[in-house]
Scaffold this motif. Sequence first.
Motif, short mmCIF file in Angstrom:
data_model
loop_
_atom_site.label_atom_id
_atom_site.label_comp_id
_atom_site.label_asym_id
_atom_site.label_seq_id
_atom_site.Cartn_x
_atom_site.Cartn_y
_atom_site.Cartn_z
N GLU A 1 0.83 -1.21 0.00
CA GLU A 1 0.00 0.00 0.00
C GLU A 1 0.87 1.26 0.00
O GLU A 1 0.58 2.22 -0.71
CB GLU A 1 -0.95 -0.01 1.20
N ASP A 2 1.93 1.26 0.81
CA ASP A 2 2.82 2.41 0.86
C ASP A 2 3.53 2.61 -0.48
O ASP A 2 3.71 3.74 -0.94
CB ASP A 2 3.84 2.25 2.00
N TYR A 3 3.92 1.52 -1.10
CA TYR A 3 4.56 1.59 -2.42
C TYR A 3 3.62 2.28 -3.41
O TYR A 3 4.02 3.19 -4.13
CB TYR A 3 4.93 0.18 -2.90
N PHE A 4 2.36 1.83 -3.47
CA PHE A 4 1.43 2.40 -4.45
C PHE A 4 1.02 3.83 -4.11
O PHE A 4 0.62 4.58 -5.00
CB PHE A 4 0.22 1.48 -4.65
N LYS A 5 1.13 4.24 -2.85
CA LYS A 5 0.91 5.65 -2.51
C LYS A 5 2.00 6.50 -3.16
O LYS A 5 1.75 7.60 -3.61
CB LYS A 5 0.95 5.85 -1.00
N ARG A 6 3.22 5.98 -3.15
CA ARG A 6 4.35 6.72 -3.70
C ARG A 6 4.43 6.60 -5.23
O ARG A 6 4.90 7.51 -5.90
CB ARG A 6 5.66 6.23 -3.09
N PHE A 7 4.03 5.45 -5.74
CA PHE A 7 4.11 5.17 -7.19
C PHE A 7 2.76 4.64 -7.68
O PHE A 7 2.60 3.45 -7.91
CB PHE A 7 5.20 4.14 -7.48
N PRO A 8 1.76 5.52 -7.83
CA PRO A 8 0.42 5.07 -8.21
C PRO A 8 0.37 4.27 -9.51
O PRO A 8 -0.47 3.39 -9.67
CB PRO A 8 -0.38 6.37 -8.34
N SER A 9 1.29 4.54 -10.43
CA SER A 9 1.30 3.80 -11.69
C SER A 9 1.91 2.41 -11.52
O SER A 9 1.81 1.58 -12.41
CB SER A 9 2.11 4.57 -12.75
N GLY A 10 2.57 2.18 -10.39
CA GLY A 10 3.24 0.91 -10.17
C GLY A 10 4.67 0.90 -10.68
O GLY A 10 5.39 -0.07 -10.48
N LEU A 11 5.10 1.96 -11.33
CA LEU A 11 6.46 2.03 -11.87
C LEU A 11 7.34 2.82 -10.90
O LEU A 11 7.21 4.04 -10.78
CB LEU A 11 6.46 2.70 -13.24
N GLY A 12 8.20 2.12 -10.21
CA GLY A 12 9.09 2.79 -9.28
C GLY A 12 9.96 1.79 -8.55
O GLY A 12 9.76 0.58 -8.63
N VAL A 13 10.94 2.32 -7.84
CA VAL A 13 11.81 1.50 -7.00
C VAL A 13 11.68 2.03 -5.59
O VAL A 13 11.88 3.23 -5.35
CB VAL A 13 13.28 1.57 -7.48
N TYR A 14 11.35 1.17 -4.69
CA TYR A 14 11.08 1.54 -3.31
C TYR A 14 12.03 0.76 -2.42
O TYR A 14 12.03 -0.46 -2.44
CB TYR A 14 9.62 1.16 -3.02
N GLN A 15 12.86 1.47 -1.70
CA GLN A 15 13.76 0.79 -0.78
C GLN A 15 13.31 1.09 0.63
O GLN A 15 13.75 2.03 1.26
CB GLN A 15 15.22 1.24 -0.98
#
Length: 125
Positions: free
Chosen positions: A94-108
């Motif tokens: 959920e936190d990932y998709f808050k930051r990258f709504p399109s799903g394209l991103g790198v989350y560390q």
Amino acid sequence: MNHYAVFPSAKEARAVAAVDAWRAKGYKTLVYMDSPNLKCNADVISYGAGCAYPGYYRLIGTLAREAFAHGADVVTCMGDDMLPPEQGAEWVAEDYFKRFPSGLGVYQGCGDPQGMDGNGVPAAA
């Protein structure tokens, strides 16, 4: 949400322990094992089929693609010596998709401070 933890392992006991820990936090697991003679309790197991181990960074992209092919919404790349975050798979996704709504991103998302740097700041910050 399908949140996969993916990792390679050459040691059966470490792979099983890692799968148990990550599964307990809500993750599905996909594990690359060096040999079909090694047993693992992962949701998906990929075997080396006699090929030389290509190294972590060459292999991890392949494992991530394989997880997406199995229906993953989010993939966490890790090692068989890493424990999952306390928050669990659903919260991290959920936190990932808050930051990258399109799903394209790198989350560390790293909860391990990995020691302090010379300025007293956590090295992973």
